[in-house]
Motif scaffolding. Structure first.
Motif, short mmCIF file in Angstrom:
data_model
loop_
_atom_site.label_atom_id
_atom_site.label_comp_id
_atom_site.label_asym_id
_atom_site.label_seq_id
_atom_site.Cartn_x
_atom_site.Cartn_y
_atom_site.Cartn_z
N UNK A 135 0.83 -1.21 0.00
CA UNK A 135 0.00 0.00 0.00
C UNK A 135 0.87 1.26 0.00
N UNK A 136 1.94 1.25 0.78
CA UNK A 136 2.84 2.40 0.79
C UNK A 136 3.49 2.61 -0.57
N UNK A 137 3.86 1.51 -1.23
CA UNK A 137 4.47 1.63 -2.56
C UNK A 137 3.48 2.23 -3.55
N UNK A 138 2.22 1.79 -3.50
CA UNK A 138 1.20 2.36 -4.39
C UNK A 138 1.05 3.85 -4.14
N UNK A 139 0.95 4.21 -2.87
CA UNK A 139 0.75 5.62 -2.52
C UNK A 139 1.96 6.46 -2.94
N UNK A 140 3.16 5.92 -2.73
CA UNK A 140 4.37 6.66 -3.07
C UNK A 140 4.46 6.94 -4.56
N UNK A 141 4.23 5.94 -5.38
CA UNK A 141 4.38 6.12 -6.83
C UNK A 141 3.30 7.01 -7.42
N UNK A 142 2.20 7.19 -6.69
CA UNK A 142 1.13 8.06 -7.18
C UNK A 142 1.20 9.47 -6.61
N UNK A 143 2.20 9.75 -5.78
CA UNK A 143 2.24 11.02 -5.05
C UNK A 143 3.19 12.01 -5.70
N UNK A 145 5.33 16.03 -4.66
CA UNK A 145 5.64 17.09 -3.72
C UNK A 145 5.90 16.63 -2.30
N UNK A 146 5.37 17.41 -1.34
CA UNK A 146 5.63 17.15 0.07
C UNK A 146 5.08 15.80 0.51
N UNK A 147 3.95 15.42 -0.06
CA UNK A 147 3.37 14.12 0.29
C UNK A 147 4.29 12.99 -0.14
N UNK A 148 4.93 13.14 -1.30
CA UNK A 148 5.85 12.10 -1.77
C UNK A 148 7.04 11.97 -0.81
N UNK A 149 7.54 13.10 -0.31
CA UNK A 149 8.66 13.06 0.63
C UNK A 149 8.27 12.34 1.91
N UNK A 150 7.07 12.63 2.41
CA UNK A 150 6.66 11.94 3.64
C UNK A 150 6.45 10.46 3.40
N UNK A 151 5.87 10.10 2.27
CA UNK A 151 5.67 8.69 1.97
C UNK A 151 7.01 7.96 1.83
N UNK A 152 8.01 8.64 1.30
CA UNK A 152 9.34 8.04 1.24
C UNK A 152 9.86 7.77 2.65
N UNK A 153 9.65 8.70 3.55
CA UNK A 153 10.06 8.50 4.94
C UNK A 153 9.32 7.33 5.57
N UNK A 154 8.03 7.22 5.27
CA UNK A 154 7.24 6.12 5.81
C UNK A 154 7.71 4.78 5.24
N UNK A 155 8.07 4.77 3.97
CA UNK A 155 8.61 3.55 3.36
C UNK A 155 9.90 3.13 4.06
N UNK A 156 10.77 4.09 4.32
CA UNK A 156 12.03 3.77 5.00
C UNK A 156 11.74 3.13 6.36
N UNK A 157 10.82 3.73 7.11
CA UNK A 157 10.50 3.20 8.44
C UNK A 157 9.88 1.81 8.35
#
Length: 348
Positions: A135-143, A145-157
């Motif tokens: 789900x995080x991967x789907x959200x990241x690739x569709x994001x 700006x700032x949302x993409x940066x936060x999703x990248x951080x969430x993916x790392x965690x």
């Protein structure tokens, strides 16, 4: 498991319930099991199924492994779940179609996974992470700006929580792959502190490969590029790198470098309160735990340092289980080398 697993499991559940000052009725309602079933389990006349054990453990805020006297059952469950994590990782850049929840919900789930990692609740991680990674991967690739940066951080965690399971259970290839994905995602997060965290975790790859000298070089480069220690977050980030560098220097047999990095970690640790920073426990107590690990890493000639620390200090309950368990495992090794077999078994 022991000769009478039903009694042993029931006793552990009852003890954990009482420690949390819960009645049987309160626990039954929190775990969504019948009161009569819980009574039978605690009395030792019924062995809970995996799902029931998971529900009771979740209601008690602990991992199912803490309620079992042997780890075989839990180990099988964790290892059986690793292929699902591998499948989610393999599709990191081509996630399947599906819904994605709001960012706030994803943030909450990743925070929960981080809490499970720090508490060594690995069954919980394996149950939730495969779907969350997708789900995080789907959200990241569709994001954007700032949302993409936060999703990248969430993916790392999230990758880090999955890696904790892989690394602890000996799945070195999967662990290395998860760390590479952390390194892939972190530039998108645009966070120097998170980059330092990824460098900290990357050391596992060097530990697994016994490539201690290159691992030390990598950590020293990370220290050089980490933000200057000007506030609590940056102090903790740099201190954690020094803490990790001290251990791998010890394993490389470089006592001088180990002492230098441990001194730096101690100085920085004294400037902050013990806490969780960017998902890593750091502070005076964490440094002291690593002092034991460094002594053990340097070999049997240095075990007295580990034993001396343990005579004066033990990690308190508020420290994450992942940290506390590491202390006692390393201490047990030092005690065994020192001829203190009974103390070693007690530590384990």
């Amino acid at each position: 498991m022991p000769a009478d697993p039903m009694c042993e499991v029931g006793q552990r559940i009852a003890a954990a319930r009482r420690a949390r000052r819960m009645t049987q009725d309160e626990l039954a309602r929190a775990a969504f099991v019948s009161l009569s079933m819980l009574r039978k389990i605690e009395q030792g006349s019924r062995l809970p199924s995996d799902d029931t054990l998971d529900a009771i453990a979740a209601a008690l805020g602990t991992d199912p492994s803490r309620l079992l006297t042997g780890h075989t059952r839990v180990d099988h469950r964790v290892r059986d779940a690793l292929p699902s994590i591998s499948a989610a990782v393999a599709a990191y850049d081509i996630p399947d179609d599906g819904p994605t929840r709001p960012l706030a919900e994803l943030r909450s789930d990743v925070a929960a996974a981080t809490s499970w990692r720090l508490a060594a609740q690995y069954v919980q991680i394996t149950r939730q992470l495969p779907a969350l990674l997708g789900e995080l991967a789907r959200a990241f690739h569709a994001s954007r700006g700032a949302e993409r940066a936060e999703l990248a951080s969430l993916l790392v965690a999230a990758y880090r929580s999955a890696d904790a399971v892989a690394y602890k259970y000996g799945a070195s290839d999967l662990s290395a792959r998860l760390i590479e994905l952390m390194r892939w995602a972190v530039p998108e997060a645009d966070s120097p502190l998170l980059e330092a965290t990824v460098s900290y975790v990357r050391t596992e790859t060097f530990f697994s490969a016994r490539a201690h000298a290159p691992g030390l070089r990598a950590l020293e480069q990370a220290v050089d590029t980490a933000p200057a220690p000007s506030d609590t977050a940056t102090i903790a980030a740099r201190g954690a790198l020094h803490m990790r560098a001290a251990v791998i220097a010890g394993r490389a047999g470089n006592a001088e470098a180990a002492d230098i990095h441990l001194d730096e970690a101690r100085t920085l640790g004294d400037r902050v309160q013990e806490g969780i920073y960017q998902g890593t426990a750091f502070g005076p107590h964490s440094v002291r735990i690593h002092e034991v690990s460094v002594a053990v890493s340097l070999g049997s000639d240095h075990v007295h340092r580990a034993v001396d620390v343990a005579k004066e200090w033990k990690p308190a309950e508020p420290l994450p289980a992942e940290r506390r368990s590491g202390f006692y495992i390393e201490l047990a090794r030092a005690q065994l080398w020192a001829g203190m077999a009974d103390d070693s078994f007690e530590s384990l």
